[in-house]
Write a protein that holds these residues in place. Structure first.
Motif, PDB file in Angstrom:
ATOM      1  N   ARG A 118       2.507   1.849  -3.397  1.00 37.29           N
ATOM      2  CA  ARG A 118       1.544   2.385  -4.367  1.00 37.29           C
ATOM      3  C   ARG A 118       1.246   3.856  -4.097  1.00 37.29           C
ATOM      4  NH1 ARG A 118      -4.337  -0.312  -5.856  1.00 37.29           N
ATOM      5  NH2 ARG A 118      -4.953   1.261  -7.414  1.00 37.29           N
ATOM      6  N   SER A 119       1.159   4.213  -2.810  1.00 36.02           N
ATOM      7  CA  SER A 119       0.842   5.614  -2.490  1.00 36.02           C
ATOM      8  C   SER A 119       1.987   6.553  -2.863  1.00 36.02           C
ATOM      9  CB  SER A 119       0.521   5.748  -0.997  1.00 36.02           C
ATOM     10  OG  SER A 119       1.678   5.499  -0.210  1.00 36.02           O
ATOM     11  N   THR A 155       0.835  -1.208   0.000  1.00 37.86           N
ATOM     12  CA  THR A 155       0.000   0.000   0.000  1.00 37.86           C
ATOM     13  C   THR A 155       0.868   1.255   0.000  1.00 37.86           C
ATOM     14  OG1 THR A 155      -1.777  -1.149   1.176  1.00 37.86           O
ATOM     15  CG2 THR A 155      -1.787   1.260   1.253  1.00 37.86           C
ATOM     16  N   GLU A 207       1.548   7.223  -6.647  1.00 36.21           N
ATOM     17  CA  GLU A 207       0.209   7.523  -7.148  1.00 36.21           C
ATOM     18  C   GLU A 207       0.176   8.913  -7.803  1.00 36.21           C
ATOM     19  OE1 GLU A 207      -4.433   7.208  -5.632  1.00 36.21           O
ATOM     20  OE2 GLU A 207      -2.785   7.038  -4.209  1.00 36.21           O
TER      21      GLU A 207
END
Length: 257
Positions: free
Chosen positions: A21-22, A18, A25
């Motif tokens: 990905r952040s 997570t 992003e």
């Protein structure tokens, strides 16, 4: 790995994925390639994922799928190969080629060739028990006659191969007793079970007054097996059933007097 740590490791993997990905992003590829700090952050997240995954793999070994038909074929056909050629006269390649399976598959089912030897011994004795074991429990036949019928049945089987194979128990006793502790122990176990069947009949015969109570049933059972194995070995050398027939017609009756 303690099982209660598994949820922690999975949480670490999920959180790191997570985070990675952040970090990227909404970022274009060129911007990411130019941003060393973001690259480093993503790399650290990937390291966390890798370390957690390694701990999971170390603690939970994936079991190989077992194909029972392949294992059975290896045992039955491989036993024939070893019986025909001797344990030291054949290799894993010979066994797998005869069974028509890849050589590497052998180790999916057996840890080593010695492990395989112990298993084929069990399979060999089980096959004898299946074919001839019921003789020992036939209450219609006197106990001592059951013993004679059992060995006569074995003589007939050896005759089907012109007495050339010998007994796998005796063969592997000579080949492997000093070289494989695992096989030696399995041999001792098989011999004990064989002698146990004989001793049970001998004790029944004593109870029925058909055999002298002065005999030690367990010791006599051992002598019977020892005499039989010697006869089979000589029959193998001579390629002749005479030693086996002498055991049944001359030696065995004298032992059971």
């Amino acid at each position: 790995m303690s099982e209660n740590r598994l949820p922690d490791y999975l949480d670490h993997i999920q959180q790191a994925a997570t985070d990675a990905r952040s970090f990227v992003e909404g970022m274009a590829k060129d911007d990411f390639l130019a941003d060393k700090r973001t690259q480093q952050a993503v790399i650290m997240s990937l390291i966390v994922i890798g370390e957690a995954a390694t701990k999971v793999m170390d603690g939970y070994v994936m079991a190989r799928p077992v194909n029972l038909e392949v294992r059975s074929r290896l045992l039955s056909i491989g036993r024939q190969v070893v019986h025909n050629r001797g344990f030291n006269g054949c290799g894993v390649q010979d066994i797998t080629a005869a069974a028509e399976i890849p050589k590497g598959s052998f180790y999916n089912y057996f840890a080593s060739k010695e492990d395989f030897a112990a298993e084929i011994l069990e399979e060999y004795w089980t096959s004898i028990e299946t074919r001839h074991g019921p003789i020992f429990y036939d209450a219609r036949v006197k106990p001592l006659e059951r013993i004679g019928q059992f060995f006569q049945a074995l003589v007939l089987e050896h005759g089907e191969h012109e007495y050339s194979l010998g007994c796998l128990i005796g063969n592997l006793s000579l080949e492997m007793s000093n070289g494989s502790e695992q096989t030696r122990k399995r041999l001792a176990d098989v011999l004990a079970r064989w002698e146990g069947l004989l001793a049970s009949c001998l004790r029944e015969a004593q109870q029925r007054r058909e055999l002298s109570e002065t005999h030690d049933a367990e010791a006599l059972a051992s002598v019977i097996v020892e005499g039989w194995e010697g006869a089979v070995m000589r029959g193998k050398v001579l390629r002749d059933g005479a030693p086996l027939q002498r055991f049944v017609s001359m030696v065995l009756p004298r032992l059971l007097e």
